[in-house]
Every structure is written in structure tokens, then in C-alpha cells.
Design an enzyme around this catalytic site. Structure first.
Site, PDB file in Angstrom:
ATOM      1  N   ASP A  22      20.623  36.181 -37.384  1.00  0.00           N
ATOM      2  CA  ASP A  22      21.660  35.234 -36.972  1.00  0.00           C
ATOM      3  C   ASP A  22      22.393  34.642 -38.180  1.00  0.00           C
ATOM      4  O   ASP A  22      21.808  34.490 -39.253  1.00  0.00           O
ATOM      5  CB  ASP A  22      21.016  34.108 -36.142  1.00  0.00           C
ATOM      6  CG  ASP A  22      22.050  33.331 -35.341  1.00  0.00           C
ATOM      7  OD1 ASP A  22      23.140  33.878 -35.076  1.00  0.00           O
ATOM      8  OD2 ASP A  22      21.764  32.173 -34.980  1.00  0.00           O
ATOM      9  N   ASN A  24      25.844  35.589 -39.027  1.00  0.00           N
ATOM     10  CA  ASN A  24      26.937  36.416 -39.570  1.00  0.00           C
ATOM     11  C   ASN A  24      28.287  35.711 -39.470  1.00  0.00           C
ATOM     12  O   ASN A  24      29.091  35.733 -40.407  1.00  0.00           O
ATOM     13  CB  ASN A  24      27.049  37.726 -38.787  1.00  0.00           C
ATOM     14  CG  ASN A  24      25.856  38.628 -38.979  1.00  0.00           C
ATOM     15  OD1 ASN A  24      25.044  38.395 -39.859  1.00  0.00           O
ATOM     16  ND2 ASN A  24      25.749  39.657 -38.151  1.00  0.00           N
ATOM     17  N   GLY A  25      28.531  35.096 -38.310  1.00  0.00           N
ATOM     18  CA  GLY A  25      29.827  34.449 -38.074  1.00  0.00           C
ATOM     19  C   GLY A  25      30.049  33.307 -39.047  1.00  0.00           C
ATOM     20  O   GLY A  25      31.126  33.192 -39.660  1.00  0.00           O
ATOM     21  N   TRP A  27      28.630  32.869 -41.912  1.00  0.00           N
ATOM     22  CA  TRP A  27      28.735  33.424 -43.276  1.00  0.00           C
ATOM     23  C   TRP A  27      30.192  33.799 -43.557  1.00  0.00           C
ATOM     24  O   TRP A  27      30.731  33.502 -44.639  1.00  0.00           O
ATOM     25  CB  TRP A  27      27.822  34.647 -43.396  1.00  0.00           C
ATOM     26  CG  TRP A  27      27.715  35.210 -44.779  1.00  0.00           C
ATOM     27  CD1 TRP A  27      26.784  34.893 -45.712  1.00  0.00           C
ATOM     28  CD2 TRP A  27      28.579  36.202 -45.373  1.00  0.00           C
ATOM     29  NE1 TRP A  27      26.998  35.616 -46.857  1.00  0.00           N
ATOM     30  CE2 TRP A  27      28.095  36.422 -46.682  1.00  0.00           C
ATOM     31  CE3 TRP A  27      29.693  36.914 -44.932  1.00  0.00           C
ATOM     32  CZ2 TRP A  27      28.685  37.330 -47.555  1.00  0.00           C
ATOM     33  CZ3 TRP A  27      30.291  37.818 -45.796  1.00  0.00           C
ATOM     34  CH2 TRP A  27      29.782  38.011 -47.105  1.00  0.00           C
ATOM     35  N   HIS A  39      29.627  40.365 -39.628  1.00  0.00           N
ATOM     36  CA  HIS A  39      28.828  41.418 -38.981  1.00  0.00           C
ATOM     37  C   HIS A  39      28.781  42.655 -39.878  1.00  0.00           C
ATOM     38  O   HIS A  39      27.737  43.295 -40.029  1.00  0.00           O
ATOM     39  CB  HIS A  39      29.422  41.797 -37.618  1.00  0.00           C
ATOM     40  CG  HIS A  39      29.426  40.674 -36.627  1.00  0.00           C
ATOM     41  ND1 HIS A  39      28.363  39.832 -36.464  1.00  0.00           N
ATOM     42  CD2 HIS A  39      30.364  40.254 -35.731  1.00  0.00           C
ATOM     43  CE1 HIS A  39      28.640  38.938 -35.511  1.00  0.00           C
ATOM     44  NE2 HIS A  39      29.856  39.169 -35.066  1.00  0.00           N
ATOM     45  N   SER A  68      21.519  40.187 -24.455  1.00  0.00           N
ATOM     46  CA  SER A  68      22.115  40.350 -23.120  1.00  0.00           C
ATOM     47  C   SER A  68      23.106  39.226 -22.843  1.00  0.00           C
ATOM     48  O   SER A  68      23.913  39.327 -21.923  1.00  0.00           O
ATOM     49  CB  SER A  68      21.015  40.403 -22.046  1.00  0.00           C
ATOM     50  OG  SER A  68      20.032  39.409 -22.261  1.00  0.00           O
ATOM     51  N   LEU A 133       8.283  54.265 -40.933  1.00  0.00           N
ATOM     52  CA  LEU A 133       8.580  53.011 -40.230  1.00  0.00           C
ATOM     53  C   LEU A 133       9.156  53.256 -38.829  1.00  0.00           C
ATOM     54  O   LEU A 133      10.063  54.069 -38.663  1.00  0.00           O
ATOM     55  CB  LEU A 133       9.597  52.205 -41.062  1.00  0.00           C
ATOM     56  CG  LEU A 133      10.086  50.891 -40.448  1.00  0.00           C
ATOM     57  CD1 LEU A 133       8.972  49.842 -40.488  1.00  0.00           C
ATOM     58  CD2 LEU A 133      11.325  50.374 -41.190  1.00  0.00           C
ATOM     59  N   SER A 198      16.242  32.415 -28.243  1.00  0.00           N
ATOM     60  CA  SER A 198      17.427  33.049 -27.644  1.00  0.00           C
ATOM     61  C   SER A 198      17.082  34.281 -26.803  1.00  0.00           C
ATOM     62  O   SER A 198      17.738  35.318 -26.922  1.00  0.00           O
ATOM     63  CB  SER A 198      18.453  33.404 -28.735  1.00  0.00           C
ATOM     64  OG  SER A 198      18.868  32.247 -29.422  1.00  0.00           O
TER      65      SER A 198
HETATM   66  C1  IPE Z   1      20.824  35.754 -31.078  1.00  0.00           C
HETATM   67  O1  IPE Z   1      21.840  35.107 -31.770  1.00  0.00           O
HETATM   68  C2  IPE Z   1      21.200  37.177 -30.845  1.00  0.00           C
HETATM   69  C3  IPE Z   1      21.274  38.035 -32.038  1.00  0.00           C
HETATM   70  C4  IPE Z   1      20.976  37.694 -33.249  1.00  0.00           C
HETATM   71  C5  IPE Z   1      21.686  39.377 -31.770  1.00  0.00           C
HETATM   72  P1  IPE Z   1      22.944  34.235 -31.027  1.00  0.00           P
HETATM   73  O2  IPE Z   1      23.819  33.692 -32.067  1.00  0.00           O
HETATM   74  O3  IPE Z   1      23.589  35.022 -29.949  1.00  0.00           O
HETATM   75  O4  IPE Z   1      22.040  33.101 -30.349  1.00  0.00           O
HETATM   76  P2  IPE Z   1      22.482  31.720 -29.704  1.00  0.00           P
HETATM   77  O5  IPE Z   1      23.551  32.028 -28.717  1.00  0.00           O
HETATM   78  O6  IPE Z   1      22.981  30.850 -30.808  1.00  0.00           O
HETATM   79  O7  IPE Z   1      21.225  31.209 -29.094  1.00  0.00           O
HETATM   80  C1  IPE Z   2      24.356  37.172 -35.222  1.00  0.00           C
HETATM   81  O1  IPE Z   2      25.292  36.400 -35.907  1.00  0.00           O
HETATM   82  C2  IPE Z   2      24.900  38.516 -34.840  1.00  0.00           C
HETATM   83  C3  IPE Z   2      25.122  38.700 -33.402  1.00  0.00           C
HETATM   84  C4  IPE Z   2      24.795  37.857 -32.455  1.00  0.00           C
HETATM   85  C5  IPE Z   2      25.779  39.939 -33.016  1.00  0.00           C
HETATM   86  P1  IPE Z   2      26.264  35.446 -35.129  1.00  0.00           P
HETATM   87  O2  IPE Z   2      27.488  36.218 -34.784  1.00  0.00           O
HETATM   88  O3  IPE Z   2      25.600  34.799 -33.985  1.00  0.00           O
HETATM   89  O4  IPE Z   2      26.605  34.387 -36.249  1.00  0.00           O
HETATM   90  P2  IPE Z   2      26.744  32.815 -36.051  1.00  0.00           P
HETATM   91  O5  IPE Z   2      25.441  32.342 -35.459  1.00  0.00           O
HETATM   92  O6  IPE Z   2      27.889  32.572 -35.148  1.00  0.00           O
HETATM   93  O7  IPE Z   2      26.973  32.307 -37.438  1.00  0.00           O
HETATM   94 MG    MG Z   3      24.526  33.074 -33.787  1.00  0.00          MG
END
Ligand code: IPE
Ligand code: IPE
Ligand code: MG
Length: 253
Positions: A22, A24-25, A27, A39, A68, A133, A198
Site C-alpha cells: 500500500d 503507491n498513490g 508516493w 503503481h 475485490s 519460491l 482490508s
Molecule cells: C489494499 O489497499 C489493497 C492492495 C494493496 C492491493 P487499499 O489502499 O485498497 O486499502 P484501503 O482501501 O485503504 O483499505
Molecule cells: C496500493 O497503493 C496499490 C493498489 C491498491 C492497487 P494505493 O493505490 O492504495 O496507494 P495509496 O494508499 O492511495 O497511497
Molecule cells: Mg491504499
């Protein structure tokens, strides 16, 4: 799992690690870039985590790539993520195969574009006989989906008269989950600072050690991963026993 000196001492290093990748956004946003930039950068961290686990001798690594619930995101982010999966599967699978990694995608992949489904099957087939692995990538995965799916399969067997209701034991359910036959989950890591599961590995996390870090996924490098492993190794897992019992079991080894 039977608790004895052997199983305890084997636990010094985790056999099965799962990661909620979690952040990426955030970052990307911190760099004034679109979320998808994060991503893309996250793929480098995936590569590094896979290599690290291979070197360490971890048996299974399970990565949460798309939940999901992630379909609820803006349409353009979802479609860019689908394109990224397709691209990464195509580009990385040869390298994984060369490194003896066995790839499995867990989750309800029937909801993915057909081209992606085909690529998933091809990647799984290519790496099926690898002995290194075990890499599980969770895509359109939900812990509740996994348990529901297992329950449906068992209920079907009961309806067909092949199974008694009393045969639905914890083991029977485990055997019908996505990662049946793999080691129990030892360590569950979440990057990005949020303190929640999550809807990831609900059943499998029953006795996993949890590790949360503020580090955002694209920054989760080998040093950060090593810190998580060190935290795990320093813990005493008791599985309901007392600390004294665990020390006695270890001393009897
Ligand atoms: C959980 O992250 C899913 C993945 C890392 C793929 P989210 O960013 O979707 O989780 P919530 O919505 O903050 O709980
Ligand atoms: C996790 O990073 C990747 C996916 C859920 C695909 P996020 O996209 O949730 O990143 P944040 O949590 O918004 O920073
Ligand atoms: Mg997230």
C-alpha cells in the site's frame, strides 16, 4: 499444526510472508505525479521483494496487488492497473521462470479482461513445475471471497452426498482455500501506514505475526524488508501456550 521443538525452531525464519503493498498513490502524489506513476514504480519494489525472498529461502510470498474492493476506484485508474498487470506479466514472467519462481494468481480472475486471463494462465503454466519460491499474486482477491468460495465447494460436495456436514472441519476449509497446501502464513506486512487488513488473508492471518510500517510501497527496499524479517525473528510466537512452555520446548531440542 503440531507444536513441537521441530516446528518451533523452523519458525526462526518465516516460511510464508504476505504483503499488503500500500501507498503507491501517496508516493506519486508527494512527487506531484499521477497516482499511476506510483503503481509503475511499485513494480520495482515487487521485483526486489521477490529476489529477497528467493535468496532468504522463504517458501511462499503472497502479494496483494488488487483487492475485490479496488474496482470502486476511478475507471481510468482501474483500466491503467489492468494494462500494467498485462504488461508486467508479459515482461517479468521469463525472468521469474529463469529464477525458478512458481507463479500463482489467487482471486476471482473471471472478472478480468480476457487477454489478461489468458496471460495469467500462460504464466502459471510456464512456471508450474518450478521448485523455488512460490509467488502468489492476489488479484481481485478478498479474504471473504476466498472463504465463501471454499464453503460453496464443500456445500456442493455435501449436496451431492460425497461429504457429511460434520466433515466440514477447519482442515477441510483450509484445503479449499486459494493457497491450500502452502505453509501457514507466518508474517503479514502492510506498508503505507494504515493499520488494517482490508479484507486480505482473513482465515490465513489467524496466527500470523503482523508488521505495519509507514514506508510507502515504492520505497520498500531490501533494507526495509530485512527490518520486517528482523522484527519477526525477535518475536516469541506462543500459539496459545505460555512463554514458559515455549522455552521448555525449545530447550528440549
Ligand atoms: C489494499 O489497499 C489493497 C492492495 C494493496 C492491493 P487499499 O489502499 O485498497 O486499502 P484501503 O482501501 O485503504 O483499505
Ligand atoms: C496500493 O497503493 C496499490 C493498489 C491498491 C492497487 P494505493 O493505490 O492504495 O496507494 P495509496 O494508499 O492511495 O497511497
Ligand atoms: Mg491504499
Amino acid at each position: 499444526m503440531v507444536l513441537n521443538a521441530e516446528t518451533i525452531s523452523q519458525q526462526s525464519l518465516p516460511r510464508h510472508v504476505a504483503i499488503i503493498m500500500d501507498g503507491n498513490g501517496r508516493w506519486a502524489q508527494a512527487r506531484n505525479r499521477p497516482r499511476v506513476f506510483g503503481h509503475k514504480k511499485g513494480v520495482d519494489a515487487v521485483r526486489s521483494a521477490v529476489q529477497f525472498c528467493s535468496r532468504l529461502g522463504v517458501q511462499s510470498l503472497t502479494l496483494f496487488a488488487f483487492s475485490s474492493e479496488n474496482w470502486r476506484r476511478p475507471e481510468d485508474e482501474v483500466s491503467t492497473l489492468m494494462e500494467l498487470f498485462l504488461y508486467v506479466l508479459t515482461k517479468e514472467v521469463k525472468r521469474l521462470n529463469k529464477n525458478n519462481v512458481k507463479l500463482s494468481i489467487i482471486g476471482d480472475i473471471s472478472k478480468f479482461p480476457l487477454a489478461l486471463q489468458e496471460r495469467i494462465f500462460a504464466a502459471q503454466d510456464l512456471t508450474a513445475s518450478n521448485t523455488g519460491l512460490q509467488l502468489n499474486v492476489a488479484a481481485n482477491y478478498g479474504g471473504r471471497w476466498d472463504i465463501t468460495h471454499a464453503t460453496q465447494q464443500l456445500a456442493k460436495q455435501v449436496a451431492e452426498g460425497k461429504l457429511q456436514a460434520s466433515d466440514i472441519t477447519e482442515d477441510a476449509i483450509s484445503q479449499h482455500l486459494s493457497m491450500a497446501g502452502q505453509p501457514e502464513l507466518d508474517l503479514l506486512i502492510r506498508t503505507g501506514g494504515d493499520l488494517r487488513i482490508s479484507n486480505f488473508l482473513l482465515w490465513q492471518a489467524a496466527y500470523a505475526e503482523l508488521y505495519f510500517t509507514q514506508t510507502l510501497w515504492p520505497d520498500f527496499d531490501e533494507a526495509a524488508f530485512a527490518e520486517a524479517i528482523a522484527s519477526y525473528v525477535a518475536r516469541e510466537r506462543r500459539f496459545g501456550c505460555t512463554g514458559e512452555q515455549i522455552k521448555q520446548l525449545l530447550a528440549s531440542k
